[in-house]
Design a protein around this motif. Structure first.
Motif, PDB file in Angstrom:
ATOM      1  N   VAL A 116     -27.635 -26.993-157.429  1.00 21.27           N
ATOM      2  CA  VAL A 116     -27.204 -28.155-158.214  1.00 21.27           C
ATOM      3  C   VAL A 116     -26.099 -28.908-157.478  1.00 21.27           C
ATOM      4  O   VAL A 116     -26.110 -30.150-157.402  1.00 21.27           O
ATOM      5  CB  VAL A 116     -26.737 -27.708-159.616  1.00 21.27           C
ATOM      6  CG1 VAL A 116     -26.054 -28.859-160.353  1.00 21.27           C
ATOM      7  CG2 VAL A 116     -27.915 -27.194-160.424  1.00 21.27           C
ATOM      8  N   ALA A 117     -25.148 -28.149-156.931  1.00 21.65           N
ATOM      9  CA  ALA A 117     -24.063 -28.803-156.188  1.00 21.65           C
ATOM     10  C   ALA A 117     -24.592 -29.523-154.951  1.00 21.65           C
ATOM     11  O   ALA A 117     -24.151 -30.644-154.632  1.00 21.65           O
ATOM     12  CB  ALA A 117     -23.015 -27.764-155.789  1.00 21.65           C
ATOM     13  N   ALA A 118     -25.548 -28.908-154.237  1.00 26.96           N
ATOM     14  CA  ALA A 118     -26.091 -29.522-153.027  1.00 26.96           C
ATOM     15  C   ALA A 118     -26.871 -30.796-153.342  1.00 26.96           C
ATOM     16  O   ALA A 118     -26.751 -31.815-152.645  1.00 26.96           O
ATOM     17  CB  ALA A 118     -26.977 -28.524-152.290  1.00 26.96           C
ATOM     18  N   VAL A 119     -27.677 -30.768-154.411  1.00 27.92           N
ATOM     19  CA  VAL A 119     -28.437 -31.955-154.802  1.00 27.92           C
ATOM     20  C   VAL A 119     -27.495 -33.058-155.266  1.00 27.92           C
ATOM     21  O   VAL A 119     -27.670 -34.243-154.927  1.00 27.92           O
ATOM     22  CB  VAL A 119     -29.453 -31.605-155.901  1.00 27.92           C
ATOM     23  CG1 VAL A 119     -30.125 -32.867-156.442  1.00 27.92           C
ATOM     24  CG2 VAL A 119     -30.507 -30.648-155.367  1.00 27.92           C
ATOM     25  N   GLY A 120     -26.470 -32.696-156.029  1.00 27.38           N
ATOM     26  CA  GLY A 120     -25.503 -33.697-156.467  1.00 27.38           C
ATOM     27  C   GLY A 120     -24.797 -34.361-155.304  1.00 27.38           C
ATOM     28  O   GLY A 120     -24.579 -35.584-155.306  1.00 27.38           O
ATOM     29  N   GLU A 121     -24.444 -33.571-154.292  1.00 28.52           N
ATOM     30  CA  GLU A 121     -23.793 -34.142-153.114  1.00 28.52           C
ATOM     31  C   GLU A 121     -24.737 -35.049-152.343  1.00 28.52           C
ATOM     32  O   GLU A 121     -24.328 -36.103-151.829  1.00 28.52           O
ATOM     33  CB  GLU A 121     -23.291 -33.010-152.214  1.00 28.52           C
ATOM     34  CG  GLU A 121     -22.458 -33.460-151.038  1.00 28.52           C
ATOM     35  CD  GLU A 121     -21.159 -34.133-151.468  1.00 28.52           C
ATOM     36  OE1 GLU A 121     -20.674 -34.999-150.704  1.00 28.52           O
ATOM     37  OE2 GLU A 121     -20.640 -33.804-152.553  1.00 28.52           O
ATOM     38  N   ALA A 122     -26.025 -34.662-152.276  1.00 30.81           N
ATOM     39  CA  ALA A 122     -27.005 -35.481-151.556  1.00 30.81           C
ATOM     40  C   ALA A 122     -27.249 -36.813-152.251  1.00 30.81           C
ATOM     41  O   ALA A 122     -27.543 -37.826-151.592  1.00 30.81           O
ATOM     42  CB  ALA A 122     -28.314 -34.710-151.405  1.00 30.81           C
ATOM     43  N   LEU A 123     -27.146 -36.850-153.571  1.00 30.01           N
ATOM     44  CA  LEU A 123     -27.419 -38.077-154.331  1.00 30.01           C
ATOM     45  C   LEU A 123     -26.156 -38.865-154.666  1.00 30.01           C
ATOM     46  O   LEU A 123     -26.256 -39.928-155.304  1.00 30.01           O
ATOM     47  CB  LEU A 123     -28.156 -37.728-155.631  1.00 30.01           C
ATOM     48  CG  LEU A 123     -29.532 -37.086-155.510  1.00 30.01           C
ATOM     49  CD1 LEU A 123     -30.079 -36.751-156.896  1.00 30.01           C
ATOM     50  CD2 LEU A 123     -30.504 -37.999-154.769  1.00 30.01           C
ATOM     51  N   ARG A 124     -24.999 -38.392-154.252  1.00 25.78           N
ATOM     52  CA  ARG A 124     -23.742 -38.981-154.697  1.00 25.78           C
ATOM     53  C   ARG A 124     -23.628 -40.466-154.360  1.00 25.78           C
ATOM     54  O   ARG A 124     -23.128 -41.271-155.148  1.00 25.78           O
ATOM     55  CB  ARG A 124     -22.565 -38.209-154.090  1.00 25.78           C
ATOM     56  CG  ARG A 124     -21.216 -38.651-154.625  1.00 25.78           C
ATOM     57  CD  ARG A 124     -20.122 -37.752-154.089  1.00 25.78           C
ATOM     58  NE  ARG A 124     -20.368 -36.363-154.437  1.00 25.78           N
ATOM     59  CZ  ARG A 124     -20.076 -35.821-155.618  1.00 25.78           C
ATOM     60  NH1 ARG A 124     -19.554 -36.574-156.579  1.00 25.78           N
ATOM     61  NH2 ARG A 124     -20.311 -34.548-155.857  1.00 25.78           N
ATOM     62  N   ASP A 125     -24.060 -40.859-153.172  1.00 27.94           N
ATOM     63  CA  ASP A 125     -23.885 -42.243-152.721  1.00 27.94           C
ATOM     64  C   ASP A 125     -25.066 -43.146-153.056  1.00 27.94           C
ATOM     65  O   ASP A 125     -25.068 -44.323-152.663  1.00 27.94           O
ATOM     66  CB  ASP A 125     -23.637 -42.262-151.205  1.00 27.94           C
ATOM     67  CG  ASP A 125     -22.354 -41.535-150.829  1.00 27.94           C
ATOM     68  OD1 ASP A 125     -21.420 -41.535-151.657  1.00 27.94           O
ATOM     69  OD2 ASP A 125     -22.294 -40.961-149.721  1.00 27.94           O
ATOM     70  N   ARG A 126     -26.070 -42.621-153.740  1.00 28.37           N
ATOM     71  CA  ARG A 126     -27.219 -43.459-154.067  1.00 28.37           C
ATOM     72  C   ARG A 126     -26.887 -44.345-155.270  1.00 28.37           C
ATOM     73  O   ARG A 126     -26.246 -43.909-156.218  1.00 28.37           O
ATOM     74  CB  ARG A 126     -28.450 -42.600-154.383  1.00 28.37           C
ATOM     75  CG  ARG A 126     -28.984 -41.833-153.185  1.00 28.37           C
ATOM     76  CD  ARG A 126     -30.369 -41.276-153.495  1.00 28.37           C
ATOM     77  NE  ARG A 126     -31.332 -42.343-153.733  1.00 28.37           N
ATOM     78  CZ  ARG A 126     -32.000 -42.976-152.775  1.00 28.37           C
ATOM     79  NH1 ARG A 126     -31.789 -42.657-151.507  1.00 28.37           N
ATOM     80  NH2 ARG A 126     -32.851 -43.933-153.083  1.00 28.37           N
ATOM     81  N   PRO A 127     -27.355 -45.587-155.247  1.00 25.02           N
ATOM     82  CA  PRO A 127     -27.102 -46.465-156.394  1.00 25.02           C
ATOM     83  C   PRO A 127     -27.981 -46.075-157.581  1.00 25.02           C
ATOM     84  O   PRO A 127     -28.975 -45.360-157.438  1.00 25.02           O
ATOM     85  CB  PRO A 127     -27.474 -47.852-155.859  1.00 25.02           C
ATOM     86  CG  PRO A 127     -28.501 -47.571-154.797  1.00 25.02           C
ATOM     87  CD  PRO A 127     -28.089 -46.276-154.164  1.00 25.02           C
ATOM     88  N   GLY A 128     -27.613 -46.540-158.738  1.00 25.20           N
ATOM     89  CA  GLY A 128     -28.410 -46.265-159.923  1.00 25.20           C
ATOM     90  C   GLY A 128     -27.985 -44.992-160.625  1.00 25.20           C
ATOM     91  O   GLY A 128     -27.165 -44.207-160.130  1.00 25.20           O
TER      92      GLY A 128
END
Length: 273
Positions: free
Chosen positions: A242-254
């Protein structure tokens, strides 16, 4: 010597031979019980999975049963009427069976569990709404330790009668995290999410993580990411994913959200015919 012993009972219906036979019956039963205990111990050593507690109980049962048979024969040789004694024994046995029925059920279930070995010490199992690591298998219960530090004793007969899930037998378990995407398309984040999941601590390289679209709505797309890990590491590995996915998506818009606590599927009425 036989004549001397016979002389002691000259005024009774018991002869010296009766006494000798009674003594031999008790002595023979004692010797046979010792040999039977050794036989049960040897048989238990060749049977995999039987605990020392079960073997000890089986040895005592065989030992005392043979001794009682020898004592009964000795009393018969001495002229005692064995019918009242036999009737009393039958009554005691019936009462004991009724009173100890639960213990007997658990003991019989323990023999099956420890010989067929659906669970072993150290396995993580799920049964009777409890999940934990097996710490002990005894004649009464399966003892497990839960992840929150509690010790639970599951009755053997109930475990044998209920569904039993062994999380450890295959050496790996599959887990799932859910990603909800707002205005982002699923295929746009797959190449970002999968490498992050594969690199998370505790995730197995094989089978590789999977990215599956499970729901598409006008304003939201829901995907599941499946991955494999060691059986007893589910909470820690899911946290890392969960932490890794959150970090990967952190800078995505939306808007987006990721969770390892999968919600129950919503109840949706069927479409009209």
């Amino acid at each position: 010597m036989i004549d001397t012993v016979s002389g002691w009972f000259a005024d009774t219906d018991i002869s010296g031979w009766d006494v000798v036979l009674a003594v031999l019956a008790v002595l023979g039963a004692w010797i046979l019980s010792r040999l039977a205990r050794k036989g049960v111990r040897a048989l238990g050593a060749r049977t995999k999975g039987l605990s020392p507690q079960l073997l000890a109980v089986a040895e005592r049962v065989v030992h005392y049963f043979l001794l009682l048979v020898g004592i009964g024969l000795a009393l018969a040789f001495l002229g005692f009427r064995t019918e009242p004694i036999l009737g009393a024994v039958i009554v005691v046995v019936i009462v004991a069976v009724l009173a100890l029925r639960g213990i007997a059920d658990n003991f019989g279930a323990a023999v099956i569990l420890q010989t067929r070995m659906p669970v072993r010490l150290g396995d993580e199992i799920e049964s009777l709404d409890w999940t934990g690591v097996v710490k002990e298998l005894n004649g009464r219960s399966v003892v497990i330790a839960t992840v929150d530090g509690r010790e639970v004793h599951l009755p053997n007969s109930a475990v044998l009668a209920a569904p039993l899930v062994n999380h450890s037998v295959l050496g790996a378990r599959r887990a799932t995290v859910e990603i909800r995407l707002g205005d982002a398309r699923a295929d746009e984040v797959e190449t970002t999410v999968l490498p992050a999941v594969a690199a998370a601590h505790g995730v197995h390289k094989r089978p590789a993580p999977e990215f599956l679209t499970v729901a598409v709505e006008p304003d939201r797309t829901t995907v599941h990411v499946r991955y494999w890990h060691a059986p007893r590491n589910a909470p820690h590995v899911t946290s890392a994913v969960v932490a890794a996915v959150g970090e990967a998506l952190r800078d995505r818009p939306g808007e987006w959200a990721v969770t390892g606590d999968l919600p129950a599927p919503p109840f949706v009425p069927p479409p009209p015919v």
